[in-house]
Design a protein around this motif. Structure first.
Motif, PDB file in Angstrom:
ATOM      1  N   ASN A  74     -47.133 -41.584 -65.603  1.00 38.76           N
ATOM      2  CA  ASN A  74     -47.066 -43.250 -65.513  1.00 38.76           C
ATOM      3  C   ASN A  74     -48.484 -43.630 -64.924  1.00 38.76           C
ATOM      4  N   GLN A  75     -49.491 -43.004 -64.847  1.00 42.53           N
ATOM      5  CA  GLN A  75     -50.580 -43.544 -64.511  1.00 42.53           C
ATOM      6  C   GLN A  75     -51.270 -44.472 -65.616  1.00 42.53           C
ATOM      7  N   LYS A  76     -51.999 -45.750 -65.153  1.00 44.43           N
ATOM      8  CA  LYS A  76     -52.365 -46.242 -66.038  1.00 44.43           C
ATOM      9  C   LYS A  76     -53.430 -45.769 -67.184  1.00 44.43           C
TER      10      LYS A  76
ATOM     11  N   ASN B 142     -40.261 -42.040 -69.518  1.00 44.47           N
ATOM     12  CA  ASN B 142     -40.775 -43.013 -68.610  1.00 44.47           C
ATOM     13  C   ASN B 142     -40.255 -42.991 -67.065  1.00 44.47           C
ATOM     14  N   ASN B 143     -39.154 -42.360 -66.837  1.00 45.47           N
ATOM     15  CA  ASN B 143     -38.672 -42.509 -65.628  1.00 45.47           C
ATOM     16  C   ASN B 143     -38.225 -40.713 -65.272  1.00 45.47           C
TER      17      ASN B 143
ATOM     18  N   ASP C 190     -43.865 -37.360 -63.271  1.00 46.72           N
ATOM     19  CA  ASP C 190     -43.819 -38.769 -63.281  1.00 46.72           C
ATOM     20  C   ASP C 190     -44.787 -39.433 -62.714  1.00 46.72           C
TER      21      ASP C 190
END
Length: 86
Positions: A80-82, A2-3, A76
């Motif tokens: 982390n795209q919707k 996630n990061n 990243d």
């Protein structure tokens, strides 16, 4: 993943597992050439990341990749795209 730190850790583990790269050599500044990773190897790694995440990863998203930091940054954004853009 996630990061950026988790992404770097995953890439480091994959580099070791797939290409026997010493994890101590992998950093954001490490170039693919320094790690003896060619374009075919990079595609293999992207396939594995796709299998792990289910996210569609286009090779074009990585055309300007020079070092591990570039891969981390590109992943990243993708991870982390919707929603997955096809």
């Amino acid at each position: 993943m996630n990061n950026p730190e988790q992404i770097l850790q995953t890439i480091t583990e994959l580099m070791h597992e797939l290409f026997e790269v010493d994890p101590s050599l992998v950093s954001r500044n490490s170039t693919l050439d320094e790690l003896d990773v060619d374009s075919i190897d990079a595609v293999d790694m992207l396939v594995r990341i796709h299998e792990m995440t289910g996210k569609r990863i286009r090779p074009g998203d990585f055309k300007s990749v020079v070092n591990i930091g570039d891969i981390v940054d590109a992943l990243d954004v993708i991870l982390n795209q919707k929603k997955d853009v096809s």
